[in-house]
Design an enzyme around this catalytic site. Structure first.
Site, PDB file in Angstrom:
ATOM      1  N   GLY A  41       0.837  -1.202   0.000  1.00 56.41           N
ATOM      2  CA  GLY A  41       0.000   0.000   0.000  1.00 56.41           C
ATOM      3  C   GLY A  41       0.866   1.244   0.000  1.00 56.41           C
ATOM      4  N   GLY A  46       5.767   2.668  16.472  1.00 58.76           N
ATOM      5  CA  GLY A  46       5.464   2.149  15.134  1.00 58.76           C
ATOM      6  C   GLY A  46       6.764   1.918  14.402  1.00 58.76           C
ATOM      7  NE  ARG A  92       5.754  -5.093  25.770  1.00 57.95           N
ATOM      8  CZ  ARG A  92       5.313  -4.391  26.791  1.00 57.95           C
ATOM      9  NH1 ARG A  92       4.306  -3.568  26.635  1.00 57.95           N
ATOM     10  NH2 ARG A  92       5.876  -4.491  27.975  1.00 57.95           N
ATOM     11  CD  GLN A 150       6.578  -3.350   8.240  1.00 59.49           C
ATOM     12  OE1 GLN A 150       6.200  -2.195   8.222  1.00 59.49           O
ATOM     13  NE2 GLN A 150       6.401  -4.162   7.203  1.00 59.49           N
ATOM     14  N   GLY A 164       6.846   0.967  10.737  1.00 54.50           N
ATOM     15  CA  GLY A 164       6.676   0.807   9.295  1.00 54.50           C
ATOM     16  C   GLY A 164       7.406   1.820   8.447  1.00 54.50           C
ATOM     17  CD  GLU A 165       4.679   5.752   7.656  1.00 49.99           C
ATOM     18  OE1 GLU A 165       4.496   6.682   6.858  1.00 49.99           O
ATOM     19  OE2 GLU A 165       3.944   5.550   8.637  1.00 49.99           O
TER      20      GLU A 165
END
Lengths: 157, 327, 752
Positions: C250, C715, C641, C651, C717-718
């Site tokens: 995506g 997070g 975490r 990732q 992912g990026e």
């Protein structure tokens, strides 16, 4: 244009189709035979997502006419596992997390099986070069190399 | 893609006859033709599938030559032990081309018929002007995005680059294209665009490549193909060089030298000026670098492709020096 | 009774099992390696037709004519949808009432506002016929000159950038800071337009049943897609069922429903049959978003000790002529380096392109490569090692706001990555290292950062009398591993072994899981799952502790632990009973509870929340050819975490490889005359191939964060793309002495 009969041998099953000659093997698999494991990423031979085996060799289904495959044996990702047992390459991909979104994965796996069979999995560098025809936008490459290395060792032993 | 009729040729003669009919084209690996049909560039009415013909995929290598059947696959030729040992530049040009999958599909004969990657040529729906597709319609590339266009062999009508690798090695070693009984040197098989960029190959409807023949030589045996590109693999050359060398008995004086360029010209580009400047001389880095500049004599750029003029001589020099080192 | 737990009330793992933190292989893995994972375009309802877009050649103007008769005459073509016969919509596709509502091209008129805009849809019995039918439309246009390039139109200051942040911000006075500096640098960097190019093209399979819709389409935000479609068609959201169990990537481009997807729905309405519409690869360069180009100028001042006295970061970017998305590149300077004065500003031009969109680390990625390059230039100007310089300017509080960080293990990231990489032996000056083959070798570094965002999500938990559990949330798995990570969180939340948990996701008829974007999905939907689990366990505990027949009677709800499908007394773990026993005694077949995930407003106000990392790169450059290879990447990341280290590492790898791609490969190249992108394909729009990625290592640095959320999740992912791209650029400088100022860095930039 009038359709022509096309007989295809896919994953050990015989299929008789009526197809326009312009139908590619990829679209025949996906749209006519329900074998949707083989993916379309570019439709121009630039990404490797549609990699299947024809007479045991890895080729791109998007640039192969279905009619050309008549008289040859075709293997797709659905035909790789035997009696529910994953092929060693499939198992290695799962174990090494050699995919993320999974869309390029069937093509990667079909390519990897052939890469090992061709004898082009002798080193990480060779694996990287001979797997370069399969793009992975998620960036799973290091794990793909690890999976191919692992499977190559298992196949050899 | 337009629809077409499909037939399988039962013999070479049948294939030739079928292909001579208007709108008919020979179909081998399909990696160029099916791609271009999807782009709307190729609009065949009939495809004559020759991939099932027997006896055209042989690879015969002897002291004198390699004779490679037109239907031999690029990947098989690349991996062939005798090709690797006697014609390393040919093997290297092949395995560095495209991807393993495409090399398993593409045939040697079909590879010679590979067409340019010029984005304007490939996009008739959006760029109607292309002298290669429609003679006289103009050239959309000139004044456009030219990063991948040729700097050698161009004309006012066309600056499209020849993108292949194999033929660069072939032209260096004086390979010959077999069209059944007749034979054409590879260098003559590829045509300069001039005022007729639509004519790329010296082949007529009804003719079919049946084999290529590469004369064996000491320089072919001691050869390499050096391909430079931004991406490590699966990319066309920014510049490439096929080089072969033979020394005199002293091991230093160049008896024979072959140099051809890829990625920079409108056809596989033999650089005889470089060869002539160095033949009979002792291999010496400065002389090699100076002579390599002759490879791009007469080059003209279109802005974004200027770097090819800088790059190509360096690739040539490196390849020559590398072959010298392995003495 | 249902206990309504307030958000974040429960400490993490109050009753936990042991699934979180385990490197489980993907639960969807078997399907993905056997070809059994069903992506949108793999669906084929009975009677389905194929729809293919016709898209514009020109960048600007109008469609004067379409040969619909020729298309219809092609055998197999059923219908051609144009502005003339396109079914009505309930609202104008150009209407916009919030920043996430992007204007769509749905054949509302004959106007063309960017290349590859949809101008018609051909619907046919076969894909081949629809494709050829689209080609036969042979459109004629009235064209106007295309506006291209960052100087292609008059610039202006946008009202907001990114998701609506201020375009211009400052603290302190940068001019004063620059004047007082001992050393100053100023540099301008350009980044190109990039296209997401998920391997899976946008696709939709749609069937109408009256005013009900059944849809298979990849979506990073099912509820948002459902709401958008409902609004466009004037039907109730619950009448729309969207399935998106797997996305073939995506990266932001499937965050909002795109025009072509809606055209598929319209086509199905027009012909009254199910329709499949899949974009061709080249059609993805226009209507489904991209990362806008930027030109960024950074000015920095440093005192005699190498401390920053000012950072001024200005970014020029571009949006479309008809909608707003402004890449917030300069905002990258808000969070990383301490400075008494920071100013960030944006301006923009409007070009004849499709509207840009979120693309993996929007703003952070573009801003990071410029900021990290400039920091490297600043360190060099001060004669300092780049790591030492970064440590000298380490931000103990968020520089722009002065807020404390909820957690920040960046020093540890620097330390671990530098040590693993071997940074200490790096010469300060460039062009001093060569390898045995004569390649110029360079080492560079960059700091990675990405905000720890949370959105809104809900989940439903069920415990059944057979001892199993169910967790439902409409989460989206685009490769990050939602099927697995959320099942792990669910198992712990339910106090069950993961194999006893049925986890449902990827469908719009499940509770709204929010968006898989902003690296916030695991935290947000994870918290919803965690809270739903806690709530249903609390219900179960009530059943047990209130019943005299239970060994847990009188323990009090808080006095009960849940583990392995049993409740235990906290004060005496020898006393307990199974979920099944409790439910059967109560005569219940199942109990359920709901949970929500959302940012905690109080901690939001108090803390700056970011993940951090450090990336070190080695490149080798051929001195004659300028050919660059990234031979080694080592990253260390601290992001709270880790739910599943196997997936998290993937990732990070993916992000870092996007960093390679940003630095060396990706670029959309536009023909300035036509406004068309001339490399709109995967052969010439380069992303790295396997051979471009010899060695990548990602270290997972431990970080406890008690404030981001109860699970402590940030997070992952990026963040990997940030830091990495700059590290590579800096390594190229260190190898060659040539400072890259234009990306991607190409052979021709280093030929010298």
């Amino acid at each position: 244009m009038t359709k022509i009969p096309v007989y295809l041998d896919i994953n050990g099953h015989h299929h008789e189709l009526q197809l326009e000659p312009r139908v590619t093997l990829l679209d025949a698999l996906r749209d006519r035979l329900g074998l949707t494991g083989t993916k379309k990423g570019c439709d121009h031979g630039q990404c490797g997502a549609c990699t299947v085996h024809v007479d045991g060799e890895r080729v791109l289904a998007c640039l192969t006419l279905a009619a050309q495959a008549q008289g040859r044996t075709v293997t797709t990702i659905e035909g790789l596992a035997r009696e529910g047992e994953m092929h060693p390459v499939q198992a290695a991909f799962l174990e090494q997390d050699a995919f993320q979104c999974g869309y390029c994965t069937p093509g990667q796996i079909m390519s990897a099986v052939a890469c090992i069979r061709e004898g082009h999995a002798g080193s990480d560098e060779e694996i990287r070069e001979y797997m370069a025809g399969n793009l992975c936008r998620c960036g799973a490459y290091p794990h793909i190399v690890a999976a191919v290395r692992q499977a190559a060792q298992e196949v050899a032993s | 893609m337009r629809d077409f009729s499909y037939l399988r040729a039962a013999s070479v003669d049948a294939a030739r006859q079928a292909a001579a009919l208007p709108g008919a084209m020979l179909l081998a690996g399909g990696t160029t033709l099916i791609d271009l049909a999807k782009c709307g560039v190729a609009e065949p009415e009939t495809l004559v599938d020759i991939t099932h013909l027997k006896g055209l995929n042989g690879i015969e290598v002897s002291e004198r030559s390699a004779i490679i059947g037109a239907l031999a696959k690029m990947g098989h030729v690349a991996d062939h032990a005798d090709i690797k040992s006697r014609f390393p530049a040919v093997s290297e040009a092949l395995w560095q081309a495209a991807s393993a999958q495409i090399r398993n599909m593409a045939t040697i004969g079909g590879n010679l018929m590979q067409r340019t990657r010029c984005p304007y040529f490939r996009d008739p729906a959006n760029f109607p002007a292309c002298n290669k597709r429609e003679p006289g319609s103009g050239c959309s590339a000139i004044g456009g995005v030219t990063k991948g266009h040729a700097v050698l062999g161009t004309s006012d009508a066309c600056i499209a680059m020849y993108p292949g690798d194999l033929a660069v090695a072939l032209v260096a070693f004086d390979a010959v294209v077999h069209l059944g009984q007749s034979q054409v040197p590879v260098d003559d098989f590829f045509l300069l665009p001039g005022t007729t960029p639509d004519r790329e190959h010296a082949i007529e409807p009804g003719e079919m490549i049946t084999a290529i023949e590469i004369p064996g030589s000491a320089s072919a045996r001691r050869s390499t193909y050096l391909k430079i590109r931004d991406r490590q693999s699966y990319e066309f050359a920014a510049a490439s060089a096929a080089v072969g060398i033979e020394f005199e008995a002293d091991g230093r004086t160049i008896r024979d030298l072959r140099v051809a360029l890829g990625g920079v010209a409108t056809k596989p580009w033999r650089a005889r000026a470089v060869e002539d400047a160095l033949k009979g001389k002792v291999l010496e880095p400065d002389a090699v670098r100076a002579a390599s500049l002759l490879a791009v004599e007469g080059a003209t750029d279109h802005g974004a492709n200027h770097y090819k003029i800088e790059l190509a001589p360096r690739v040539v020099a490196r390849a020559i020096l590398k072959m010298g080192e392995t003495a | 009774m249902t206990l309504e737990l307030s958000l974040n009330q429960q400490p993490a793992h109050a009753r936990q099992g042991s699934s979180i933190g385990q490197p489980l292989t993907r639960r969807d893995g078997f399907l993905k390696v056997t070809g059994g994972a069903r992506y949108a375009a793999d669906n084929h309802p009975p009677g389905m037709l194929y729809a293919v877009l016709a898209v514009s050649s020109i960048a600007r103007g109008r469609v004067a004519a379409l040969d619909t008769e020729a298309a219809k005459a092609h055998k197999g073509v059923v219908e051609v949808m144009t502005p003339k016969n396109r079914p009505a919509l309930a609202i104008d596709p150009d209407a916009k009432d919030n920043p996430f509502m992007f204007r769509l091209d749905l054949l509302q008129n004959d106007q063309v506002r960017y290349p590859n805009q949809s101008i018609a849809v051909v619907i046919a019995e076969t894909l081949e016929a629809a494709t050829e039918g689209a080609a036969l439309l042979s459109p004629r246009y009235e064209a106007l000159p295309a506006r291209v390039g960052l100087d292609g139109a008059k610039s202006f200051v946008p009202r907001g950038v990114g998701i609506g942040g201020p375009a211009v911000q400052h603290k302190g006075d940068v001019e004063t800071g620059l004047r007082s500096a001992k050393t100053r640098i100023e540099a301008t960097y350009e980044t190109p337009a990039q296209y997401h190019n998920a391997m899976e093209p946008h696709a939709i399979v749609v069937a109408w049943d009256g005013d009900r819709l059944s849809i298979d389409t990849p979506s990073q935000g099912l509820a948002m897609a459902q709401g958008r479609i409902a609004g466009l068609f004037g039907i109730a959201p619950e009448n729309i069922h969207i399935r998106s169990p797997f996305l073939g990537g995506g990266f932001g481009s499937k965050g909002m429903i795109s025009g072509p997807q809606v055209l598929g729905i319209l086509a199905a309405r027009l012909v009254g049959r199910p329709v499949k519409l899949v974009l061709r690869r080249e059609q993805m360069y226009g209507p489904v978003g991209h990362r806008a180009p930027t030109r960024q100028t950074l000015r920095m001042g440093m005192d005699g000790e190498g401390r920053l006295t000012a950072i001024d970061h200005h970014a020029r970017t571009a949006s479309s002529t008809f909608d707003d998305f402004f890449e917030p590149a300069a905002d990258a300077s808000h969070t990383l380096y301490a400075s008494p004065a920071i100013a960030t500003s944006h301006d923009a031009v409007r070009l004849d392109t499709g509207t840009p969109l979120f693309m993996r680390a929007p703003g952070e990625a573009t801003g990071s490569i410029a900021l990290e390059s400039a920091i490297d230039e600043a360190a060099h100007a001060c004669g300092m090692d780049p790591l030492e310089f970064r440590l000298r300017n380490y931000a103990e509080v968020e520089p722009m706001t002065g807020k404390p960080f909820s957690s920040k293990a960046l020093r540890e990231c620097y330390r671990q990555a530098a040590e693993t990489f071997g940074w200490a032996s790096r010469p300060l000056q460039p062009r001093l290292m060569r390898d045995a083959d004569g390649f110029l070798t360079g080492w560079g570094m960059g700091t990675a950062t990405f905000p720890a965002l949370m959105f809104q999500a809900e989940a439903r938990a069920v415990l059944r009398s057979d001892g199993s559990g169910l967790m439902e949330t409409g989460a989206q798995d685009m490769g990050q591993g939602a099927w697995t990570a959320f099942a792990q969180i669910a198992a712990d939340g339910l106090g069950l072994d993961i194999d006893r948990v049925e986890f449902r996701a990827g469908s719009s008829d499940l509770p709204n899981a929010g968006i898989a974007g902003g690296s916030g999905h695991t935290a947000t939907a994870g918290m919803a799952i965690h809270n739903a689990g806690a709530a249903v366990i609390a219900r179960l505990a009530d059943l047990a502790t209130g019943n005299e027949a239970s060994p847990l009677f009188g323990a009090g709800n808080e006095g009960v632990l849940a583990r392995g499908g049993r409740l235990y007394r906290r004060d005496d773990e020898s006393r307990g009973e199974s979920y099944a026993e409790i439910l059967m005694r109560a005569g219940l077949t199942e109990i359920e509870a709901h949970g929500k995930g959302a940012p905690d407003p109080a901690s939001q106000e108090t803390y700056a929340k970011h993940a951090h990392g450090a990336v070190f790169a080695e490149v080798k450059v051929d001195p004659d050819f300028g050919q660059i290879r990234v031979t080694r990447l080592v990253g260390a990341f601290a992001a709270g975490r880790v739910i599943n280290p196997r997936l998290v590492r993937s990732q990070y790898y993916g992000g870092m490889i996007w960093g390679i791609s940003f630095a060396l490969h990706e670029e959309a190249i536009t023909d300035r005359r036509s406004g068309r992108i001339q490399n709109a394909n995967l052969a010439e729009y380069h992303v790295p191939v396997n051979a471009d990625v010899p060695s990548v290592e990602a270290l997972l640095v431990h970080e406890d964060d008690p404030y981001v959320n109860a699970l402590g999740i940030k997070g992952v992912g990026e963040i990997g793309i940030t830091g990495t791209a700059g590290a590579i650029a800096n390594a190229v400088w260190h190898a060659t002495g040539v400072r890259p100022r234009r990306f991607p860095i190409r052979i021709e930039d280093l030929l010298g």
